[in-house]
Design an enzyme around this catalytic site. Structure first.
Site, PDB file in Angstrom:
ATOM      1  N   ARG A   1      17.833 -13.210  32.135  1.00 44.92           N
ATOM      2  CA  ARG A   1      16.991 -13.830  31.103  1.00 44.92           C
ATOM      3  C   ARG A   1      17.362 -13.368  29.686  1.00 44.92           C
ATOM      4  O   ARG A   1      16.879 -13.953  28.709  1.00 44.92           O
ATOM      5  CB  ARG A   1      15.511 -13.566  31.379  1.00 44.92           C
ATOM      6  CG  ARG A   1      14.982 -14.354  32.584  1.00 44.92           C
ATOM      7  CD  ARG A   1      13.467 -14.275  32.712  1.00 44.92           C
ATOM      8  NE  ARG A   1      12.962 -15.162  33.737  1.00 44.92           N
ATOM      9  CZ  ARG A   1      12.635 -14.791  34.992  1.00 44.92           C
ATOM     10  NH1 ARG A   1      12.763 -13.536  35.362  1.00 44.92           N
ATOM     11  NH2 ARG A   1      12.187 -15.678  35.848  1.00 44.92           N
TER      12      ARG A   1
ATOM     13  N   GLY B   1      17.969  -3.727  42.811  1.00 41.71           N
ATOM     14  CA  GLY B   1      17.943  -2.906  41.616  1.00 41.71           C
ATOM     15  C   GLY B   1      16.562  -2.351  41.319  1.00 41.71           C
ATOM     16  O   GLY B   1      15.543  -2.957  41.652  1.00 41.71           O
TER      17      GLY B   1
ATOM     18  N   GLN C   1       8.826 -18.306  43.750  1.00 44.54           N
ATOM     19  CA  GLN C   1       8.432 -17.113  43.003  1.00 44.54           C
ATOM     20  C   GLN C   1       8.214 -17.413  41.519  1.00 44.54           C
ATOM     21  O   GLN C   1       7.919 -16.506  40.747  1.00 44.54           O
ATOM     22  CB  GLN C   1       9.437 -15.977  43.213  1.00 44.54           C
ATOM     23  CG  GLN C   1      10.794 -16.177  42.586  1.00 44.54           C
ATOM     24  CD  GLN C   1      11.803 -15.141  43.114  1.00 44.54           C
ATOM     25  OE1 GLN C   1      12.190 -15.133  44.270  1.00 44.54           O
ATOM     26  NE2 GLN C   1      12.222 -14.245  42.241  1.00 44.54           N
TER      27      GLN C   1
ATOM     28  N   GLY D   1      24.584  -5.676  36.455  1.00 43.99           N
ATOM     29  CA  GLY D   1      23.536  -5.097  37.308  1.00 43.99           C
ATOM     30  C   GLY D   1      23.714  -5.558  38.749  1.00 43.99           C
ATOM     31  O   GLY D   1      23.768  -4.742  39.686  1.00 43.99           O
ATOM     32  N   HIS D   2      23.830  -6.871  38.928  1.00 45.72           N
ATOM     33  CA  HIS D   2      24.091  -7.391  40.281  1.00 45.72           C
ATOM     34  C   HIS D   2      25.371  -6.794  40.860  1.00 45.72           C
ATOM     35  O   HIS D   2      25.430  -6.432  42.031  1.00 45.72           O
ATOM     36  CB  HIS D   2      24.268  -8.916  40.248  1.00 45.72           C
ATOM     37  CG  HIS D   2      23.091  -9.687  39.744  1.00 45.72           C
ATOM     38  ND1 HIS D   2      23.071 -10.278  38.504  1.00 45.72           N
ATOM     39  CD2 HIS D   2      21.903  -9.977  40.325  1.00 45.72           C
ATOM     40  CE1 HIS D   2      21.921 -10.909  38.337  1.00 45.72           C
ATOM     41  NE2 HIS D   2      21.192 -10.746  39.418  1.00 45.72           N
TER      42      HIS D   2
END
Lengths: 278, 278
Positions: free
Chosen positions: A186, A146, A60, A35-36
């Site tokens: 994760r 994303g 965060q 994804g990155h």
């Protein structure tokens, strides 16, 4: 060529001010996945110089979240980014980013309080603040993010518009495993059986699209069927929400272009996913 | 040459990105007096291109304050800035600065809650937010601000440091009338007798210095004598505070380098002033 590694804010800022050409920036928390890498590839296509930041931003995470266990693998990240011909990797320390006496916070009203903001009330404050800091250091032309963190994308677009930052955000599609699971750092937390259960996020979103295709437009009816599917998989729903993708406001009836997002706890891991209804 | 007048954010931002040389920026709310002009002169000395913004920022006024009556005289302001050979005057509209759906705010913890922050709890949020917006539009090398709003100076320095803005703030000394009254656009609100009473702000600060010179260092004792002087002049004290000029924290005993600030209501006008104890 190997990317230049920079961990000093001062140096990164000075370097960026001297660069000629369009700067593309991909902020990440590291432990990179496809994804990155899709964001980096898009940055390579659209800009002249690509900078990736790797920084697990503590502000965060709330006290009960997974800051300390958040997966890290900087050597592997550097290798992956070298393969993609990234120009600079910026990985500052906490001491530099939040020195003693740090006091400044950004926030965006309303749209940070819904969806993920309900169960993570200080999350977006941390995200918005770190991104503003990174934009000030790097001053990118384009920033690539994303759509998996769809709310984050909308919140940051609002912040950039409101505060007159010159940077434009480029939203990029969710990247999924072959079986449909949205990529996430994760996912690493999941056991073998958890990994299977986690498919219910994407499956429930595809079910929503199928129901919509059959003419069912009541948000409640669709959410109800999604709930059944997820609970059959022994997962716990944090939220399922049907909303307008510009305002994040709940809509009672789906239309083409509406978005559905959800957060689900699989084993002890909170995962998110979303779909644009077509 | 007459300064170029720009009221479009887009145009101002584009112009600034193309400028060669050091940019000096003086943010103002207009109705310029010699205090503002001293900032502009300092900017002319220290930078190559000087930009002055004139914008009465609504978000730093609370509902019961003087936004609607705040003095304005754009023609005279332009004339004064033309005389000083300013390059650009930026005067955006409210509709551009805070369009419908505006949602983003900056804040600085702690140091916005003391001194003026006690009676104006949302004031600094508005100041910090508008200054961040203006810095993003103009991207100045140096920003010039007066020490009269001493807390504002400290708060904005903190914000700039925390958020890694590249701009540096240059603090400039308070400019006073011959009789000692600190220049302020709000002095215009005073009647002839109010104007005389208002001298008690500066007089009480000079009294503090005199007491300190005589060896009196107890903040309470000094504040007590200042209070007497101000109340003799039929003015109402909002606060008198003795503090460390870096942290804004109260100090019980004055030392050389401490600062004393006060806010006093003269007739219906709230005025501020401060002194660095030498």
């Amino acid at each position: 060529m190997k990317p230049k590694l920079i961990n000093s804010i001062e140096e990164m800022s000075t370097v960026c001010r001297q660069l000629k050409g369009k700067i593309g920036f991909v902020p990440t928390m590291g432990f990179l996945h496809a994804g990155h890498l899709s964001l980096v590839s898009e940055a390579k296509r659209k800009t002249d110089i690509v900078i990736v930041s790797i920084y697990v931003n503590p502000t965060q995470f709330s006290a009960n979240e997974d800051l300390s266990s958040y997966p890290r693998n900087i050597e592997r990240d550097i290798e992956l980014l070298t393969n993609l011909d990234v120009d600079y990797i910026f990985f500052p320390t906490d001491e530099q980013m939040y020195p003693d006496g740090y006091k400044t916070w950004l926030n965006v009203d309303k749209i940070t309080q819904v969806l993920c903001g309900r169960s993570r009330p200080t999350h977006f404050r941390g995200v918005i603040t770190i991104v503003a800091k990174l934009m000030n250091i790097i001053d990118p032309d384009l920033m690539f993010m994303g759509e998996k963190d769809f709310q984050q994308l909308v919140v940051l677009k609002q912040m950039i518009k409101d505060l007159n930052f010159r940077t434009k955000i480029v939203g990029c599609p969710i990247i999924r495993e072959k079986d449909g699971l949205a990529l996430s750092s994760r996912n690493k937390y999941l056991s073998y059986s958890g990994r299977k259960k986690a498919l219910c996020l994407n499956k429930s979103l595809l079910l929503a699209q199928k129901l919509f295709n059959r003419g069912i437009i009541s948000s409640n009816k669709i959410i109800s069927q999604m709930t059944d599917l997820i609970e059959e998989n022994e997962c716990i729903i944090d939220y399922i929400e049907v909303f307008d993708q510009n305002t994040l406001e709940h809509i009672p009836k789906l239309i083409s272009g509406s978005r559905i997002a959800l957060a689900v706890i699989v084993e002890n891991t909170r995962l998110i996913d979303n779909i644009k209804i077509l």
